[in-house]
Design a protein around this motif. Structure first.
Motif, PDB file in Angstrom:
ATOM      1  N   SER A 132      -3.820  -1.716  -4.898  1.00  0.00           N
ATOM      2  CA  SER A 132      -3.660  -3.093  -4.755  1.00  0.00           C
ATOM      3  C   SER A 132      -5.042  -3.773  -5.128  1.00  0.00           C
ATOM      4  O   SER A 132      -5.003  -5.017  -5.134  1.00  0.00           O
ATOM      5  CB  SER A 132      -3.721  -3.333  -3.249  1.00  0.00           C
ATOM      6  N   SER A 133      -5.760  -3.046  -5.555  1.00  0.00           N
ATOM      7  CA  SER A 133      -7.130  -3.547  -6.426  1.00  0.00           C
ATOM      8  C   SER A 133      -7.656  -2.797  -7.482  1.00  0.00           C
ATOM      9  O   SER A 133      -7.013  -1.556  -7.644  1.00  0.00           O
ATOM     10  CB  SER A 133      -8.209  -3.553  -5.294  1.00  0.00           C
ATOM     11  N   PHE A 179      -0.060  -5.759 -10.730  1.00  0.00           N
ATOM     12  CA  PHE A 179      -0.006  -4.894  -9.663  1.00  0.00           C
ATOM     13  C   PHE A 179       1.449  -4.180  -9.403  1.00  0.00           C
ATOM     14  O   PHE A 179       2.335  -4.889  -9.061  1.00  0.00           O
ATOM     15  CB  PHE A 179      -0.720  -5.190  -8.370  1.00  0.00           C
ATOM     16  N   GLY A 180       1.094  -2.735  -9.437  1.00  0.00           N
ATOM     17  CA  GLY A 180       2.491  -2.215  -9.406  1.00  0.00           C
ATOM     18  C   GLY A 180       2.579  -0.810 -10.063  1.00  0.00           C
ATOM     19  O   GLY A 180       1.640  -0.357 -10.762  1.00  0.00           O
ATOM     20  N   LYS A 181       3.700  -0.059  -9.946  1.00  0.00           N
ATOM     21  CA  LYS A 181       4.053   1.046 -10.443  1.00  0.00           C
ATOM     22  C   LYS A 181       4.981   1.176 -11.822  1.00  0.00           C
ATOM     23  O   LYS A 181       5.978   0.567 -11.668  1.00  0.00           O
ATOM     24  CB  LYS A 181       4.676   2.146  -9.597  1.00  0.00           C
ATOM     25  N   THR A 222       7.201  -1.652 -10.630  1.00  0.00           N
ATOM     26  CA  THR A 222       7.869  -1.651  -9.152  1.00  0.00           C
ATOM     27  C   THR A 222       6.646  -2.430  -8.110  1.00  0.00           C
ATOM     28  O   THR A 222       5.670  -1.852  -8.017  1.00  0.00           O
ATOM     29  CB  THR A 222       8.275  -0.466  -8.315  1.00  0.00           C
ATOM     30  N   LYS A 223       6.734  -3.647  -7.931  1.00  0.00           N
ATOM     31  CA  LYS A 223       5.657  -4.291  -7.106  1.00  0.00           C
ATOM     32  C   LYS A 223       5.637  -3.751  -5.777  1.00  0.00           C
ATOM     33  O   LYS A 223       6.719  -3.032  -5.381  1.00  0.00           O
ATOM     34  CB  LYS A 223       6.008  -6.038  -7.110  1.00  0.00           C
ATOM     35  N   SER A 224       4.638  -4.098  -4.941  1.00  0.00           N
ATOM     36  CA  SER A 224       4.684  -3.917  -3.558  1.00  0.00           C
ATOM     37  C   SER A 224       5.765  -4.402  -2.627  1.00  0.00           C
ATOM     38  O   SER A 224       6.115  -3.780  -1.622  1.00  0.00           O
ATOM     39  CB  SER A 224       3.339  -4.297  -3.006  1.00  0.00           C
ATOM     40  N   ASP A 225       6.414  -5.264  -3.009  1.00  0.00           N
ATOM     41  CA  ASP A 225       7.562  -5.802  -2.194  1.00  0.00           C
ATOM     42  C   ASP A 225       8.872  -5.208  -2.804  1.00  0.00           C
ATOM     43  O   ASP A 225       9.949  -5.607  -2.354  1.00  0.00           O
ATOM     44  CB  ASP A 225       7.665  -7.316  -2.308  1.00  0.00           C
TER      45      ASP A 225
END
Length: 466
Positions: free
Chosen positions: A39-40, A114-116, A128-131
């Motif tokens: 996330s950072s 931000f994401g994988k 793939t985002k956090s949501d």
């Protein structure tokens, strides 16, 4: 696909290697995105590795300094702290570093995603985002800078609340009285210093025959002695047969038949590259058994439009080198070729208590190569600055060629060793007659300083010549 989802270059990972590449590419006028799975920004270096462990080490060394200072210990007062308490100091440093690095991307108009990330074809990554939403991004070129993580053997239960690796140890909440550290590499030795400095009973299991065998033997021996002197129990040439988690701790069964028990265990034996989730097969790349990729002098992988830097390409696996590798990759992409390369003699900094730093050859390497060298030594206990500061444990050793007097290696053990080494490194990097041990005799140093150790060591070495 939307136009803003396409970039000239996508960098995967925002650690030192990714940052170096992204900054170099944006300054070259390219449209760059950096993808970060956390996330950072900052990568493992900022959040789990270099920064937190050095912040912890600094806090512990200050506690030791206070408790050993005769001005204070005569009053029967001493400082005590716990690992979980000093973690707060590390977290403030991490936050400052994260804000600083975030500012770099903002100022240079580098898109942060931000994401994988995982490849879905040669020029497309799905993020793939956090949501849990997924978005695709395309690029002409890619830089893999995903770093590494602690190696976790399948037969060790890391879900047990008393079994940690060097990442999860930063979530330690209870305050152990006794810890077993398995693996006596750089990370294991640094954490042995930290825990022992906090008064925790510390057992260090070394799978090799000596500590940090890549170091000069005298330096390795000095570290072993100071560990022994501070109460760290070192078991060399040992490997585990079973690691058993109990209700209140851990029992380590060794192949030699010994058993060891402690409140908790830190497993710190090896690291592996973070390449397994990238779906590299789809682009025709395959990592080795340690998750690492092979690259050429331009940091290109076997797939010409995909580059890799940092821990995912192996040696030297240093934050300082990764940043440089990122910069050189930016040159290769923007100019067609890397115009710079890593220096031959990369300094190592090991943040044990006391610190260790070295650059160049060791005595055993020079002996094996039959190089006629001589040694100049300086003991910190004889330096006025060390006596004033109470930091008189340690030494500086200069190895130089008997005939040409060229500096071949420098090895420092003691407080601020990683800073002190750079004075000698600067002279080593000079060419020809500028790189000789006589520089340290012919220049004038501030007095009193730790740098004066170079003059003392140089005189000591030159006096050995005949």
């Amino acid at each position: 696909m939307a136009l803003n989802n396409h970039f000239d270059v996508i960098v995967i990972g925002s650690g030192p290697g990714g940052e170096g590449a992204a900054m170099g590419l944006t300054k070259a006028g390219m449209n760059v995105a950096i993808i970060e799975k956390e996330s950072s920004v900052g990568g493992g270096c900022t959040h789990w590795g270099t920064i937190p462990s050095k912040a912890l080490r600094h806090a512990v060394s200050r506690i030791i300094e206070f408790n050993s200072n005769p001005l204070f210990c005569n009053n029967n007062s001493s400082l005590h702290s716990t690992f979980s308490t000093i973690l707060g100091h590390a977290k403030t440093v991490i936050d400052k570093q994260t804000r600083l690095r975030q500012g770099f991307y903002d100022r240079n108009q580098c898109s942060l995603i931000f994401g994988k990330a995982r490849f879905i074809d040669a020029n497309t990554v799905a993020v793939t985002k956090s949501d849990h939403t997924v978005e695709n991004y395309t690029a002409d070129k890619f830089v893999i800078a995903t770093g590494s993580r602690p190696y976790r053997p399948a037969d060790v239960d890391f879900s047990h609340p008393r079994v940690y690796d060097s990442d999860s140890i930063l979530n330690l909440e209870h305050d152990p009285q006794h810890i077993i550290i398995y693996g006596a590499g750089v990370i294991g030795c640094e954490y042995a210093s930290i825990f022992r400095g906090l008064g925790v009973k510390t057992d260090l299991i070394n799978t090799r025959d000596r500590l940090l065998s890549f170091l000069d033997n005298e330096t390795s021996d000095a570290l072993s002695y100071h560990f022994w002197n501070s109460g760290v129990v070192i078991r060399n040439d040992e490997t585990y047969s079973k690691i058993e988690g109990t209700e209140d701790g851990v029992i380590v069964h060794l192949n030699s038949g010994k058993k060891m028990k402690a409140d908790c265990m830190l497993y710190a034996n090896g690291r592996t590259g973070n390449t397994d989730k990238l779906n590299l097969e789809v682009v025709g790349l395959k990592a080795d058994s340690r998750g690492q990729l092979s690259v050429n002098s331009n940091y290109q992988t076997e797939v010409s439009h995909i580059y890799a830097v940092g821990d995912v390409i192996g040696y030297p696996s240093l934050a300082s080198a990764a940043y440089d590798q990122g910069r050189f990759t930016a040159q290769a992409i923007s100019q067609g070729q890397a115009t710079n390369k890593l220096i031959e003699d990369i300094p190592t900094g090991i943040y044990t208590i006391p610190e260790i730093s070295s650059v160049g050859k060791t005595e055993q390497e020079l002996t094996a190569a039959k190089v006629p060298y001589e040694v100049g030594r300086s003991s910190f206990k004889h330096l006025a600055r060390a006596q004033i500061s109470g930091k008189d444990v340690g030494s500086l050793k200069i190895l130089f060629h008997r005939e040409t007097k060229e500096i071949l290696g420098i090895h420092c053990f003691g407080e601020r060793a990683a800073e002190i080494i750079h004075i000698g490194q600067a002279i080593m990097e000079q060419k020809g007659e500028a790189n000789t041990i006589e520089y340290f005799v012919n220049t004038t140093f501030n007095y009193p300083t730790m740098a004066e150790a170079y003059r003392v060591a140089a005189l000591n070495g030159l006096n050995r010549l005949f």
